[in-house]
Design a protein around this motif. Structure first.
Motif, PDB file in Angstrom:
ATOM      1  N   VAL A  47      86.832  54.784   8.673  1.00  0.00           N
ATOM      2  CA  VAL A  47      85.488  54.631   9.283  1.00  0.00           C
ATOM      3  C   VAL A  47      85.186  53.066   9.066  1.00  0.00           C
ATOM      4  O   VAL A  47      85.773  52.437   8.225  1.00  0.00           O
ATOM      5  CB  VAL A  47      84.457  55.552   8.425  1.00  0.00           C
ATOM      6  N   ASP A  48      84.145  52.751   9.499  1.00  0.00           N
ATOM      7  CA  ASP A  48      83.340  51.445   9.257  1.00  0.00           C
ATOM      8  C   ASP A  48      82.449  51.593   8.040  1.00  0.00           C
ATOM      9  O   ASP A  48      81.458  52.460   7.953  1.00  0.00           O
ATOM     10  CB  ASP A  48      82.730  50.784  10.356  1.00  0.00           C
ATOM     11  N   GLY A  49      82.499  50.763   7.082  1.00  0.00           N
ATOM     12  CA  GLY A  49      81.612  50.973   5.984  1.00  0.00           C
ATOM     13  C   GLY A  49      79.971  50.762   6.210  1.00  0.00           C
ATOM     14  O   GLY A  49      79.147  51.731   5.681  1.00  0.00           O
ATOM     15  N   ASP A  50      79.569  50.185   7.192  1.00  0.00           N
ATOM     16  CA  ASP A  50      78.165  49.910   7.289  1.00  0.00           C
ATOM     17  C   ASP A  50      77.806  51.451   8.098  1.00  0.00           C
ATOM     18  O   ASP A  50      76.579  51.658   7.958  1.00  0.00           O
ATOM     19  CB  ASP A  50      77.919  48.929   8.365  1.00  0.00           C
ATOM     20  N   GLU A  51      78.650  51.699   8.973  1.00  0.00           N
ATOM     21  CA  GLU A  51      78.338  52.998   9.635  1.00  0.00           C
ATOM     22  C   GLU A  51      78.136  53.955   8.833  1.00  0.00           C
ATOM     23  O   GLU A  51      77.248  54.927   8.880  1.00  0.00           O
ATOM     24  CB  GLU A  51      79.699  53.385  10.783  1.00  0.00           C
ATOM     25  N   VAL A  52      79.011  54.227   7.719  1.00  0.00           N
ATOM     26  CA  VAL A  52      79.085  55.383   6.826  1.00  0.00           C
ATOM     27  C   VAL A  52      77.546  55.147   5.925  1.00  0.00           C
ATOM     28  O   VAL A  52      76.798  55.996   5.684  1.00  0.00           O
ATOM     29  CB  VAL A  52      80.042  55.295   5.824  1.00  0.00           C
ATOM     30  N   ALA A  53      77.206  53.833   5.518  1.00  0.00           N
ATOM     31  CA  ALA A  53      76.065  53.526   4.720  1.00  0.00           C
ATOM     32  C   ALA A  53      74.665  54.085   5.637  1.00  0.00           C
ATOM     33  O   ALA A  53      73.835  54.607   5.158  1.00  0.00           O
ATOM     34  CB  ALA A  53      76.119  52.282   4.453  1.00  0.00           C
ATOM     35  N   LYS A  54      74.803  53.702   6.839  1.00  0.00           N
ATOM     36  CA  LYS A  54      73.700  54.064   7.501  1.00  0.00           C
ATOM     37  C   LYS A  54      73.538  55.506   7.921  1.00  0.00           C
ATOM     38  O   LYS A  54      72.368  56.130   7.836  1.00  0.00           O
ATOM     39  CB  LYS A  54      73.737  53.337   9.103  1.00  0.00           C
ATOM     40  N   LYS A  55      74.764  56.139   7.906  1.00  0.00           N
ATOM     41  CA  LYS A  55      74.522  57.578   8.204  1.00  0.00           C
ATOM     42  C   LYS A  55      74.151  58.371   6.640  1.00  0.00           C
ATOM     43  O   LYS A  55      73.338  59.230   6.955  1.00  0.00           O
ATOM     44  CB  LYS A  55      75.978  57.903   8.512  1.00  0.00           C
ATOM     45  N   LEU A  56      74.608  57.725   5.681  1.00  0.00           N
ATOM     46  CA  LEU A  56      74.167  58.189   4.318  1.00  0.00           C
ATOM     47  C   LEU A  56      72.721  57.947   4.093  1.00  0.00           C
ATOM     48  O   LEU A  56      71.869  58.722   3.549  1.00  0.00           O
ATOM     49  CB  LEU A  56      74.927  57.785   3.087  1.00  0.00           C
ATOM     50  N   SER A  57      72.230  56.955   4.462  1.00  0.00           N
ATOM     51  CA  SER A  57      70.757  56.425   4.515  1.00  0.00           C
ATOM     52  C   SER A  57      69.971  57.304   5.202  1.00  0.00           C
ATOM     53  O   SER A  57      68.787  57.752   4.482  1.00  0.00           O
ATOM     54  CB  SER A  57      70.859  55.053   4.916  1.00  0.00           C
ATOM     55  N   ASP A  58      70.152  57.812   6.332  1.00  0.00           N
ATOM     56  CA  ASP A  58      69.577  58.683   7.156  1.00  0.00           C
ATOM     57  C   ASP A  58      69.594  59.969   6.628  1.00  0.00           C
ATOM     58  O   ASP A  58      68.388  60.540   6.539  1.00  0.00           O
ATOM     59  CB  ASP A  58      69.862  58.670   8.819  1.00  0.00           C
ATOM     60  N   GLU A  59      70.528  60.600   5.844  1.00  0.00           N
ATOM     61  CA  GLU A  59      70.829  61.902   5.556  1.00  0.00           C
ATOM     62  C   GLU A  59      70.036  61.989   4.486  1.00  0.00           C
ATOM     63  O   GLU A  59      69.249  63.306   4.166  1.00  0.00           O
ATOM     64  CB  GLU A  59      72.284  62.148   5.467  1.00  0.00           C
ATOM     65  N   PHE A  60      69.999  61.128   3.631  1.00  0.00           N
ATOM     66  CA  PHE A  60      69.356  61.151   2.102  1.00  0.00           C
ATOM     67  C   PHE A  60      68.024  60.426   2.014  1.00  0.00           C
ATOM     68  O   PHE A  60      67.454  60.411   0.840  1.00  0.00           O
ATOM     69  CB  PHE A  60      70.328  60.991   1.141  1.00  0.00           C
ATOM     70  N   ALA A  61      67.482  59.970   3.118  1.00  0.00           N
ATOM     71  CA  ALA A  61      66.354  59.273   3.260  1.00  0.00           C
ATOM     72  C   ALA A  61      66.029  58.148   2.298  1.00  0.00           C
ATOM     73  O   ALA A  61      65.002  58.348   1.548  1.00  0.00           O
ATOM     74  CB  ALA A  61      65.269  60.485   2.951  1.00  0.00           C
ATOM     75  N   VAL A  62      67.080  57.587   2.077  1.00  0.00           N
ATOM     76  CA  VAL A  62      66.887  56.284   1.414  1.00  0.00           C
ATOM     77  C   VAL A  62      67.061  54.936   2.463  1.00  0.00           C
ATOM     78  O   VAL A  62      67.654  55.155   3.382  1.00  0.00           O
ATOM     79  CB  VAL A  62      67.948  56.233   0.321  1.00  0.00           C
TER      80      VAL A  62
END
Length: 571
Positions: A47-62
């Protein structure tokens, strides 16, 4: 596996960012290397690190924070220990008022980390999601020994230049803040900085009027420090004591090893070589960082075709697989990856190495010692009495070793070894020159892998560039392929890459699989040029130059690296 990690993994599978099989491989990698699941997925190239970070950002509302565009406040970084940051892949980035600390985190779902941070800092914690790799880079940058600190050590060395004496034993904890002598602090600092900057070697050199320290980073030596000339002997003595060498012996070369611990608990081995030179002793230390060894064929950057070729050949019960290339071309990593692939309960694997660089569970590794007559050929003889299935010999250097290795490979054993040649086809004539009959070379060899390492463009300062068609054609790009080379890139140089424009390296391969046509050509004593031409036209051989060009085409490296790591395919 905690429920938290299961949740993140399932989230990525649910949203089809990773497959279930990728997740399993990442968890295995995580357990083996002690990294977070997110970092495991990124390091495996899933995976791409930025893609994962953005997904987790959306999922956990941070909020999401791009650390390539934002620099953490150095004063804020000091609020949390480097050991805690490395363990949990987090870094403080800023403060909001006096009571709120903003922390970049690779896993926003980890409430335990947030609670621990609040307890340690006595502040409210605001979590932001960030790329794991960017966090790791920021940790290395902000917690590495600062240039100012090392300069302070050098200043102290200058003040006490005439007073050095090395007595007794020293601590080997390089993050210790004890009241050790300034020489010890200086040596600890250069070891620590080498680890943080991912140097492969440290060179400490003494000349008539100066002493200098150089690091080899991404294959290139870089001058770093100039300690006082008069302290060179004390620095050498300190390193020799740590490496369990004889500090009184200054007329003969010595070899040793030392192990250092960081505050995070990570241990790194150094292979140390000391030789007498005109004005003192030169020291070279090779970093052997087990955590940086990615001994997995699937992560080396091989194409599917190349991976299939290697797996087909190493699955055979007998024959020989040879790795070729100069020192520092990544042969060791590739060999360990091959051995790991076949390291199963039913297989007895023995290796003869000089030296043993990395310890691998399940493999019987032997250190040869030429001083007592225990060389590669003697080790091979002993292995044949140990009921082996697979034998790895560090290098085929002479006729005796070659004869025993080829005999073993033709009598029911798989033999893996290395040879120093310029490309895969040149290996054939090199073996014949050593004294191996051509018919045996043709019969026994399964595969020859030539490789080099190309430096990668720094992702933090990447910019598009244009290269003239004439230059590309001179490199070996075919006219019909020119449209594919329109997405070229190059690092312009930044603080993350020490202004070089490069950060990290990856291998390029030339894999020669033995075919019927090649066997006939070898026995008929056909020239290397004709063998190579036949391998390209009939066997689909991808040369080192073509492999390097593919990295250029994908925007991963530069024209300069293509030229420096491969030669043209003029046949």
């Amino acid at each position: 596996m905690s429920a938290k990690k299961q949740k993140v993994g399932d989230l990525l599978v649910r949203d089809k960012l990773v497959s279930a099989n990728d997740l399993k491989n990442a968890r295995d990698y995580q357990a083996k290397n002690g990294v977070t699941l997110e970092l495991a997925l990124i390091e495996l190239g899933v995976v791409d690190g930025d893609e994962v970070a953005k997904k987790l950002s959306d999922e956990f509302a941070v909020p999401y924070l791009d650390l390539s565009q934002f620099q953490p406040n150095p004063e804020v970084v000091k609020l949390v220990s480097p050991a805690f940051c490395r363990k949990h892949v987090i870094i403080p980035v800023s403060k909001v008022g006096q009571r709120c600390l903003v922390v970049a985190c690779s896993d926003p779902s980890n409430v335990f980390v947030k609670n621990d941070l609040e307890s340690v800092t006595q502040m409210t914690i605001q979590i932001v999601a960030a790329n794991s790799v960017r966090i790791k880079e920021a940790i290395d940058k902000h917690y590495a020994p600062k240039k100012a600190e090392i300069n302070t050590f050098i200043s102290d060395l200058e003040k006490a230049e005439d007073e050095f004496s090395v007595q007794g034993q020293f601590s080997e904890n390089i993050d210790e803040d004890a009241s050790d002598g300034v020489v010890i602090k200086f040596v600890n600092a250069i070891l620590s900085e080498a680890i943080q900057t991912k140097a492969s070697d440290i060179h400490i050199e003494v000349y008539e009027k100066k002493c200098r320290v150089r690091y080899r980073i991404d294959g290139k030596l870089q001058e770093k420090l100039f300690p006082p000339r008069g302290t060179a002997g004390a620095i050498a003595s300190r390193i020799k004591i740590m490496s369990k060498m004889d500090i009184a012996e200054k007329r003969r070369p010595q070899d040793g090893r030392l192990k250092v611990r960081q505050s995070s608990g990570k241990e790194v081995d150094f292979r140390v070589s000391v030789i007498p030179v005109l004005f003192g002793e030169k020291i070279v230390m090779r970093l052997l960082d087990q955590s940086n060894l990615s001994a997995d064929l699937n992560t080396l950057g091989l194409t599917n075709k190349e991976l299939l070729m290697i797996n087909n050949c190493i699955s055979k019960p007998q024959g020989m697989v040879l790795m070729t290339g100069p020192t520092g071309s990544g042969k060791t990593t590739t060999i360990y990856s091959i051995l790991n692939e076949i390291n199963i309960t039913e297989t007895n694997i023995s290796t003869a190495e000089d030296p043993v660089e990395y310890n691998i569970d399940g493999i019987n590794q032997v250190q040869v010692n030429s001083e007592i007559g225990f060389n590669f050929s003697e080790a091979l003889r002993s292995f044949l009495r140990q009921d082996p299935d697979v034998i790895m010999v560090g290098e085929i250097r002479d006729t005796e070793t070659a004869e025993i290795a080829f005999k073993a490979a033709s009598t029911g054993h798989l033999v893996v070894s290395t040879l120093h040649t310029n490309d895969s086809v040149a290996t054939i004539s090199r073996l014949v020159d050593i004294g191996v009959p051509a018919y045996m070379v043709a019969e026994v060899i399964n595969l020859v892998v030539a490789q080099r390492l190309v430096r990668l463009n720094c992702k933090s300062c990447l910019k598009p560039i244009e290269i003239a068609d004439e230059v590309l054609l001179d490199l070996g790009v075919k006219p019909e392929e020119l449209p594919e080379y329109k997405n070229l890139k190059k690092g312009k140089g930044c603080s993350a890459c020490n202004k070089s424009g490069y950060k990290g390296r990856m291998p390029i391969f030339e894999i020669l699989e033995m075919t019927t046509d090649l066997r006939k050509g070898i026995i008929a004593d056909v020239s290397n040029a004709k063998l190579k031409k036949s391998a390209i036209e009939k066997g689909g051989l991808v040369t080192l130059r073509r492999s390097a060009l593919s990295r250029l085409r994908d925007g991963l490296t530069t024209v300069e690296e293509v030229v420096n790591t491969s030669v043209g395919d003029d046949l």
